[in-house]
Design a protein around this motif. Sequence first.
Motif, mmCIF file in Angstrom:
data_model
loop_
_atom_site.group_PDB
_atom_site.id
_atom_site.type_symbol
_atom_site.label_atom_id
_atom_site.label_comp_id
_atom_site.label_asym_id
_atom_site.label_seq_id
_atom_site.Cartn_x
_atom_site.Cartn_y
_atom_site.Cartn_z
ATOM 1 N N UNK A 56 72.135 -19.592 46.728
ATOM 2 C CA UNK A 56 72.589 -18.950 45.748
ATOM 3 C C UNK A 56 71.744 -19.001 44.601
ATOM 4 N N UNK A 57 71.153 -19.937 44.159
ATOM 5 C CA UNK A 57 70.524 -20.068 42.854
ATOM 6 C C UNK A 57 69.142 -19.739 43.396
ATOM 7 N N UNK A 58 68.442 -19.988 44.183
ATOM 8 C CA UNK A 58 66.908 -19.554 44.281
ATOM 9 C C UNK A 58 67.165 -18.003 44.571
ATOM 10 N N UNK A 59 68.088 -17.123 45.193
ATOM 11 C CA UNK A 59 68.285 -15.828 45.139
ATOM 12 C C UNK A 59 68.396 -15.393 43.813
ATOM 13 N N UNK A 60 69.064 -16.157 42.802
ATOM 14 C CA UNK A 60 69.295 -15.443 41.686
ATOM 15 C C UNK A 60 67.967 -15.639 40.869
ATOM 16 N N UNK A 61 67.112 -16.581 40.898
ATOM 17 C CA UNK A 61 65.981 -16.984 40.326
ATOM 18 C C UNK A 61 64.879 -16.087 40.689
ATOM 19 N N UNK A 79 65.595 -20.430 36.687
ATOM 20 C CA UNK A 79 64.699 -21.536 37.463
ATOM 21 C C UNK A 79 65.316 -22.689 37.213
ATOM 22 N N UNK A 80 65.653 -22.972 35.762
ATOM 23 C CA UNK A 80 66.066 -24.183 35.006
ATOM 24 C C UNK A 80 67.561 -24.624 35.911
ATOM 25 N N UNK A 81 68.512 -23.644 35.968
ATOM 26 C CA UNK A 81 69.655 -23.720 36.700
ATOM 27 C C UNK A 81 69.196 -24.177 38.241
ATOM 28 N N UNK A 82 68.444 -23.625 38.729
ATOM 29 C CA UNK A 82 68.085 -23.772 40.151
ATOM 30 C C UNK A 82 67.761 -25.066 40.417
ATOM 31 N N UNK A 136 65.867 -25.475 53.000
ATOM 32 C CA UNK A 136 66.127 -24.453 54.096
ATOM 33 C C UNK A 136 67.045 -23.399 53.083
ATOM 34 N N UNK A 137 68.111 -23.764 52.524
ATOM 35 C CA UNK A 137 68.770 -22.985 51.782
ATOM 36 C C UNK A 137 67.978 -22.214 50.467
ATOM 37 N N UNK A 138 66.963 -22.957 49.794
ATOM 38 C CA UNK A 138 66.094 -22.230 48.966
ATOM 39 C C UNK A 138 65.222 -21.053 49.519
ATOM 40 N N UNK A 139 64.797 -21.645 50.878
ATOM 41 C CA UNK A 139 63.874 -20.529 51.241
ATOM 42 C C UNK A 139 64.808 -19.314 51.740
ATOM 43 N N UNK A 140 65.971 -19.529 52.353
ATOM 44 C CA UNK A 140 66.862 -18.536 52.783
ATOM 45 C C UNK A 140 66.989 -17.514 51.394
ATOM 46 N N UNK A 141 67.449 -18.160 50.343
ATOM 47 C CA UNK A 141 67.698 -17.422 49.122
ATOM 48 C C UNK A 141 66.675 -16.574 48.558
ATOM 49 N N UNK A 142 65.373 -17.106 48.553
ATOM 50 C CA UNK A 142 64.109 -16.281 48.075
ATOM 51 C C UNK A 142 63.864 -15.067 49.116
ATOM 52 N N UNK A 143 63.913 -15.530 50.206
ATOM 53 C CA UNK A 143 63.775 -14.381 51.302
ATOM 54 C C UNK A 143 64.771 -13.270 51.061
#
Length: 151
Positions: A56-61, A79-82, A136-143
Amino acid sequence: MTFLADLFHNTIFLSAVTGWLVAQVMKTVIHLILTKEFVAERMVGSGGMPSSHSATVCGLATAAGITYGGGSFEFAISVILAIIVMYDAMGVRRETGIQAKVLNEMLEAFSTMGKKMSPEEKLKEFVGHTPLQVLAGAILGIVIAVVICYL
């Protein structure tokens, strides 16, 4: 446009929500494959692989960075929130889950002397994430954010 129409055309919002949704579905499917048991709570619960918090937060950022640029305050805030959310998921919340597991085992051992614990009385053990689950969640959100923003 109406509020809802604006909201559903907002790529930053859609990136974050889609990251959460996809991670929750993946988490439920992975749990089903590993345990051969469908647990509906996994669709909304915390903990597990991949981290929906991180997605969620990486998708947002990522969406904020793509939309407003790396020098924007929107990107900086997200980014700070993430960082805070992912740090908390691996730290405090993970430790809470480990402690809940130990306490549940202790209570189970004590229950042999008296009243048996019901499943409702047990402490929730799926709370935090391992570093791999967060990654894994961070990569998923970014993609997901990249795909949504460039579609």
